[in-house]
Design a protein around this motif. Structure first.
Motif, short mmCIF file in Angstrom:
data_model
loop_
_atom_site.label_atom_id
_atom_site.label_comp_id
_atom_site.label_asym_id
_atom_site.label_seq_id
_atom_site.Cartn_x
_atom_site.Cartn_y
_atom_site.Cartn_z
N LEU A 158 44.90 67.85 28.68
CA LEU A 158 46.17 68.44 29.09
C LEU A 158 46.02 69.94 29.14
O LEU A 158 45.41 70.54 28.25
N GLN A 197 47.87 67.13 33.49
CA GLN A 197 47.04 66.23 32.70
C GLN A 197 46.14 65.47 33.66
O GLN A 197 46.60 65.00 34.72
N SER A 256 40.35 62.35 28.97
CA SER A 256 41.59 62.95 29.45
C SER A 256 41.84 64.27 28.73
O SER A 256 41.34 64.49 27.63
#
Length: 109
Positions: free
Chosen positions: A18, A31, A16
């Motif tokens: 952002l 995100q 992940s």
């Protein structure tokens, strides 16, 4: 001749990331998670907040297979959704009218 040490687990690709773009008082964020744990292939959160103008947030995505997509707009709100494929890189953008005005740098997964 020397040996190359194996990569540690911390060197594995992140799942992940952002991206943030600030323009004066405006803040835009996206995100992406390639392992969301909800059964989806990938997931995105997109937000437009902290301003009082007519701009909006969008996200540009490049999937691992090289195809591209654009998501949004998010206008003075945040939106979430599942993505059809794993993401390689993405950026959050500010839109004005019906055009993209500026974008953050690329975030990589």
């Amino acid at each position: 001749m020397g040996f190359v040490a194996p990569l540690s687990a911390s060197a594995a690709a992140q799942t992940s990331a952002l991206a943030t773009l600030k323009d004066g008082p405006a803040t835009f964020q996206a995100q992406v998670d390639n392992n969301p744990g909800n059964g989806a292939t990938a997931w995105m959160w997109l937000a437009d907040f902290k301003h009082d103008d007519w701009s909006w947030a969008a996200a540009k995505v490049i999937f691992v297979d090289g195809t591209t997509a654009q998501y949004g707009p998010a206008f003075k709100t945040n939106i979430t959704g599942s993505l059809p494929k794993k993401v390689r890189q993405f950026q959050v953008c500010e839109g004005l009218g019906d055009q993209i005005h500026k974008c953050s740098g690329w975030s990589y997964l």
